[in-house]
Design a protein around this motif. Sequence first.
Motif, PDB file in Angstrom:
ATOM      1  N   ARG A  55       0.849  -1.188   0.000  1.00 43.78           N
ATOM      2  CA  ARG A  55       0.000   0.000   0.000  1.00 43.78           C
ATOM      3  C   ARG A  55       0.883   1.235   0.000  1.00 43.78           C
ATOM      4  NH1 ARG A  55      -3.499  -0.189   5.087  1.00 43.78           N
ATOM      5  NH2 ARG A  55      -2.206  -1.950   5.744  1.00 43.78           N
ATOM      6  N   PRO A  56       0.313   2.405  -0.289  1.00 43.26           N
ATOM      7  CA  PRO A  56       1.142   3.619  -0.295  1.00 43.26           C
ATOM      8  C   PRO A  56       1.820   3.852   1.046  1.00 43.26           C
ATOM      9  CG  PRO A  56      -0.995   4.039  -1.292  1.00 43.26           C
ATOM     10  CD  PRO A  56      -1.081   2.678  -0.700  1.00 43.26           C
ATOM     11  N   ARG A  57       3.097   4.189   0.989  1.00 44.52           N
ATOM     12  CA  ARG A  57       3.824   4.561   2.186  1.00 44.52           C
ATOM     13  C   ARG A  57       3.542   6.027   2.486  1.00 44.52           C
ATOM     14  NH1 ARG A  57       9.467   6.497   1.250  1.00 44.52           N
ATOM     15  NH2 ARG A  57       8.009   7.931   0.340  1.00 44.52           N
ATOM     16  N   LYS A  58       3.452   6.368   3.763  1.00 43.03           N
ATOM     17  CA  LYS A  58       3.184   7.751   4.139  1.00 43.03           C
ATOM     18  C   LYS A  58       4.416   8.323   4.838  1.00 43.03           C
ATOM     19  CE  LYS A  58      -1.845   7.291   4.538  1.00 43.03           C
ATOM     20  NZ  LYS A  58      -3.039   7.659   5.328  1.00 43.03           N
ATOM     21  N   PRO A  59       5.122   9.245   4.192  1.00 38.22           N
ATOM     22  CA  PRO A  59       6.298   9.863   4.815  1.00 38.22           C
ATOM     23  C   PRO A  59       5.941  10.473   6.162  1.00 38.22           C
ATOM     24  CG  PRO A  59       6.195  10.442   2.497  1.00 38.22           C
ATOM     25  CD  PRO A  59       4.894   9.767   2.823  1.00 38.22           C
ATOM     26  N   GLY A  60       6.782  10.227   7.162  1.00 36.98           N
ATOM     27  CA  GLY A  60       6.530  10.744   8.497  1.00 36.98           C
ATOM     28  C   GLY A  60       5.766   9.776   9.369  1.00 36.98           C
ATOM     29  N   SER A  61       5.205   8.731   8.743  1.00 36.18           N
ATOM     30  CA  SER A  61       4.442   7.741   9.501  1.00 36.18           C
ATOM     31  C   SER A  61       5.314   6.535   9.813  1.00 36.18           C
ATOM     32  CB  SER A  61       3.226   7.291   8.693  1.00 36.18           C
ATOM     33  OG  SER A  61       2.665   6.115   9.233  1.00 36.18           O
ATOM     34  N   ILE A  62       5.010   5.851  10.932  1.00 40.14           N
ATOM     35  CA  ILE A  62       5.695   4.599  11.254  1.00 40.14           C
ATOM     36  C   ILE A  62       4.929   3.418  10.670  1.00 40.14           C
ATOM     37  CG2 ILE A  62       6.827   5.439  13.333  1.00 40.14           C
ATOM     38  CD1 ILE A  62       4.550   4.096  14.955  1.00 40.14           C
ATOM     39  N   GLY A  63       3.850   3.708   9.929  1.00 42.66           N
ATOM     40  CA  GLY A  63       3.107   2.670   9.244  1.00 42.66           C
ATOM     41  C   GLY A  63       1.954   2.111  10.042  1.00 42.66           C
ATOM     42  N   THR A  64       1.582   0.884   9.713  1.00 44.64           N
ATOM     43  CA  THR A  64       0.436   0.227  10.335  1.00 44.64           C
ATOM     44  C   THR A  64       0.922  -0.927  11.218  1.00 44.64           C
ATOM     45  OG1 THR A  64       0.219  -1.251   8.432  1.00 44.64           O
ATOM     46  CG2 THR A  64      -1.042   0.794   8.368  1.00 44.64           C
ATOM     47  N   SER A  65       0.029  -1.461  12.016  1.00 47.20           N
ATOM     48  CA  SER A  65       0.380  -2.592  12.879  1.00 47.20           C
ATOM     49  C   SER A  65       0.832  -3.776  12.036  1.00 47.20           C
ATOM     50  CB  SER A  65      -0.837  -3.010  13.716  1.00 47.20           C
ATOM     51  OG  SER A  65      -1.264  -1.957  14.551  1.00 47.20           O
ATOM     52  N   ILE A  66       1.931  -4.411  12.453  1.00 49.44           N
ATOM     53  CA  ILE A  66       2.396  -5.586  11.722  1.00 49.44           C
ATOM     54  C   ILE A  66       1.513  -6.785  12.066  1.00 49.44           C
ATOM     55  CG2 ILE A  66       4.768  -4.720  11.698  1.00 49.44           C
ATOM     56  CD1 ILE A  66       5.404  -7.014  13.735  1.00 49.44           C
ATOM     57  N   LEU A  67       1.763  -7.906  11.412  1.00 51.38           N
ATOM     58  CA  LEU A  67       0.993  -9.122  11.638  1.00 51.38           C
ATOM     59  C   LEU A  67       0.983  -9.500  13.116  1.00 51.38           C
ATOM     60  CD1 LEU A  67       2.621 -11.147   8.710  1.00 51.38           C
ATOM     61  CD2 LEU A  67       0.332 -10.128   8.692  1.00 51.38           C
ATOM     62  N   ASN A  68      -0.191  -9.845  13.616  1.00 53.46           N
ATOM     63  CA  ASN A  68      -0.384 -10.376  14.976  1.00 53.46           C
ATOM     64  C   ASN A  68      -0.115  -9.378  16.102  1.00 53.46           C
ATOM     65  OD1 ASN A  68      -0.960 -13.028  13.907  1.00 53.46           O
ATOM     66  ND2 ASN A  68       1.244 -13.282  13.588  1.00 53.46           N
ATOM     67  N   VAL A  69       0.077  -8.106  15.772  1.00 48.06           N
ATOM     68  CA  VAL A  69       0.350  -7.092  16.798  1.00 48.06           C
ATOM     69  C   VAL A  69      -0.698  -5.983  16.710  1.00 48.06           C
ATOM     70  CG1 VAL A  69       2.014  -5.387  17.646  1.00 48.06           C
ATOM     71  CG2 VAL A  69       2.823  -7.578  16.772  1.00 48.06           C
ATOM     72  N   GLU A  70      -1.178  -5.548  17.864  1.00 49.43           N
ATOM     73  CA  GLU A  70      -2.155  -4.456  17.925  1.00 49.43           C
ATOM     74  C   GLU A  70      -1.501  -3.215  18.527  1.00 49.43           C
ATOM     75  OE1 GLU A  70      -6.233  -5.562  19.457  1.00 49.43           O
ATOM     76  OE2 GLU A  70      -5.140  -7.374  20.004  1.00 49.43           O
ATOM     77  N   ASN A  71      -1.802  -2.061  17.947  1.00 56.02           N
ATOM     78  CA  ASN A  71      -1.382  -0.772  18.491  1.00 56.02           C
ATOM     79  C   ASN A  71      -2.618   0.099  18.653  1.00 56.02           C
ATOM     80  OD1 ASN A  71       1.877  -0.473  18.064  1.00 56.02           O
ATOM     81  ND2 ASN A  71       0.967  -1.733  16.467  1.00 56.02           N
ATOM     82  N   LYS A  72      -2.642   0.912  19.685  1.00 55.24           N
ATOM     83  CA  LYS A  72      -3.727   1.887  19.823  1.00 55.24           C
ATOM     84  C   LYS A  72      -3.233   3.081  20.632  1.00 55.24           C
ATOM     85  CE  LYS A  72      -6.069  -0.060  23.921  1.00 55.24           C
ATOM     86  NZ  LYS A  72      -7.371  -0.551  24.469  1.00 55.24           N
ATOM     87  N   ILE A  73      -3.996   4.170  20.550  1.00 57.09           N
ATOM     88  CA  ILE A  73      -3.654   5.418  21.251  1.00 57.09           C
ATOM     89  C   ILE A  73      -4.633   5.599  22.402  1.00 57.09           C
ATOM     90  CG2 ILE A  73      -3.229   7.886  20.991  1.00 57.09           C
ATOM     91  CD1 ILE A  73      -1.503   6.141  19.151  1.00 57.09           C
ATOM     92  N   VAL A  74      -4.087   5.856  23.609  1.00 55.41           N
ATOM     93  CA  VAL A  74      -4.954   5.991  24.787  1.00 55.41           C
ATOM     94  C   VAL A  74      -4.650   7.283  25.541  1.00 55.41           C
ATOM     95  CG1 VAL A  74      -5.144   3.475  25.031  1.00 55.41           C
ATOM     96  CG2 VAL A  74      -3.374   4.719  26.318  1.00 55.41           C
ATOM     97  N   ASN A  75      -5.630   7.682  26.383  1.00 55.24           N
ATOM     98  CA  ASN A  75      -5.428   8.850  27.245  1.00 55.24           C
ATOM     99  C   ASN A  75      -4.861   8.402  28.588  1.00 55.24           C
ATOM    100  OD1 ASN A  75      -7.572   7.742  28.679  1.00 55.24           O
ATOM    101  ND2 ASN A  75      -9.080   9.219  27.918  1.00 55.24           N
ATOM    102  N   GLU A  76      -4.800   9.320  29.538  1.00 54.65           N
ATOM    103  CA  GLU A  76      -4.204   9.022  30.842  1.00 54.65           C
ATOM    104  C   GLU A  76      -4.958   7.934  31.596  1.00 54.65           C
ATOM    105  OE1 GLU A  76      -1.414  10.128  31.983  1.00 54.65           O
ATOM    106  OE2 GLU A  76      -0.973  11.668  30.493  1.00 54.65           O
ATOM    107  N   LEU A  77      -6.235   7.725  31.258  1.00 60.63           N
ATOM    108  CA  LEU A  77      -7.055   6.707  31.926  1.00 60.63           C
ATOM    109  C   LEU A  77      -7.011   5.363  31.198  1.00 60.63           C
ATOM    110  CD1 LEU A  77     -10.200   8.912  32.741  1.00 60.63           C
ATOM    111  CD2 LEU A  77      -8.279   8.339  34.260  1.00 60.63           C
ATOM    112  N   GLY A  78      -6.253   5.300  30.106  1.00 62.40           N
ATOM    113  CA  GLY A  78      -6.176   4.058  29.349  1.00 62.40           C
ATOM    114  C   GLY A  78      -7.307   3.883  28.359  1.00 62.40           C
ATOM    115  N   GLU A  79      -8.082   4.963  28.136  1.00 62.35           N
ATOM    116  CA  GLU A  79      -9.212   4.884  27.202  1.00 62.35           C
ATOM    117  C   GLU A  79      -8.736   5.214  25.786  1.00 62.35           C
ATOM    118  OE1 GLU A  79     -12.493   6.567  30.446  1.00 62.35           O
ATOM    119  OE2 GLU A  79     -11.405   7.952  29.120  1.00 62.35           O
TER     120      GLU A  79
END
Length: 514
Positions: A329-353
């Motif tokens: 897929r298109p690479r996005k300069p400045g991005s670290i990309g998408t989650s690799i196989l079998n790994v999940e990433n997400k963004i949370v606040n101070e409460l873990g939400e």
Amino acid sequence: MNLSSHLKNTAKVNADKTAYYFMDQKVSYAEFDGAVTRFASGLKQLGVKKGDHIALLLGNSPHFVISLYGAMRLGATVIPINPIYTPDEIGYILNNGDVKVIIALDLLLPLAEKMEALLPKVESYIICESNPLNKVDVSTNEKMKSFSDVIASGNLAFDEPELFEDDVAVILYTSGTTGRPKGAMLTHKNLYSNAKDIGEYLKMNHLDKVMTVLPMFHVFSLTVVVNAPLISGSTIIIVPKFSPKEIFRLAKKYEVTVFAGVPTMYNFLYQYPDGDPNDFSTFRLCISGGSSLPVALLKNFEKKFNVLISEGYGLSEASPVTCFNPLDRPRKPGSIGTSILNVENKIVNELGEELPEGQVGELVVRGPNVMKGYYKMPEETAAALRDGWLYTGDLARVDGEGYFYIVDRKKDMVIVGGFNVYPREVEEVLYEHPEVVEAAVIGAPDPEQGEVVKCFVVPKNESLTEAELMEYCREHLAKYKLPKTIEFLEELPKNTTGKILRKALKEQVLQKQN
């Protein structure tokens, strides 16, 4: 399955395939696997048992990969250590890590002899010859053996212990940006899954020739340009140290297809006056990690050498890779990309939400690659691992297509009069200036605003002035993000992987103020 057993299978199927080149000499998978088995057997004869801790004080060499895979085949736990650490830094890791055996280059023999009395837990020292023609004399000390003698004493009929996926294979000590280094315990499952998944993600195969110049004791190198290629049946070109001239020579000679480096390496290669783009003509992929790659450098490098740089992200506690720019897929300069196989990433606040797309929060990770915990540090483990997620300490955001963007380290954020300033966004602007070679931004204490933005810049020539650069920043940055001061340096402080050390710059500023 684990890395050691996978190597054994590869050696059976592709015995004559070249596993690695070193100093223009090649070694087949069968020869490599045989050396690994003999070394494991030799360790056992020294009294090393499953679960014992073995430290590697080695640079990029066959000694390192044979020791790593040999120790894992025996079921021992490997602790790689940067050999140019100070004696105090090395001593702390050796003692904290309960090391029983040290494997070190002969150049470190005087240091080993001096430290012997301070390391009562260490039972054996295995000394590696820096020059195969010069055999090491260790006859005066019964604790010391030569690497070649240990291999010679082993045999191929070695009876291997049973390995379990939850057994700790490697302990990687973090760089210790806050306090003493912490030992991230990585299991056989952690290492194998991440090497396999990143290898598949990057489509590594038996035709690839991978440049291994990143230091092997660092997790980025260990997984991406050592374990992943070896799992994929690729050939690695082991390079003892980074030199632009040597990189161009080896790339051309071996028709390298995959190169991995940190941003500083790409900058040196880009600035190298004798760099011939034709030498990189066989590259199908360049990989960047370790720290954020300035977008301006990425674009300039790609244009000059007609190659694609794919940026990813990882940390020791995740073995290390969690994200990568996809190849399909298109690479996005400045991005670290998408989650690799079998790994999940997400963004949370101070409460873990979990936060919606576009909002900045802490990046958290979950997957089979996440560490077992920190060695002998239950409180730090509980703080990092919460509800099955690893809290990375990095601030990031995600867009609507699942591409993640690192904003900055949580601890590096500068707060100017109540406004958040992320050093990376200021650095990106500085890198856009044609006369800037390198740049680093930190927060400096200020009695009125709490903190102010301070920049350190390596210019291309002495004609660049602070006033000129300040004016450039005013055109591209909001007022509260503007540097208070810009200091010119001949070079920026870096660690052995080439990562710019903001901590050293902060300490320098504090010393001047005091």
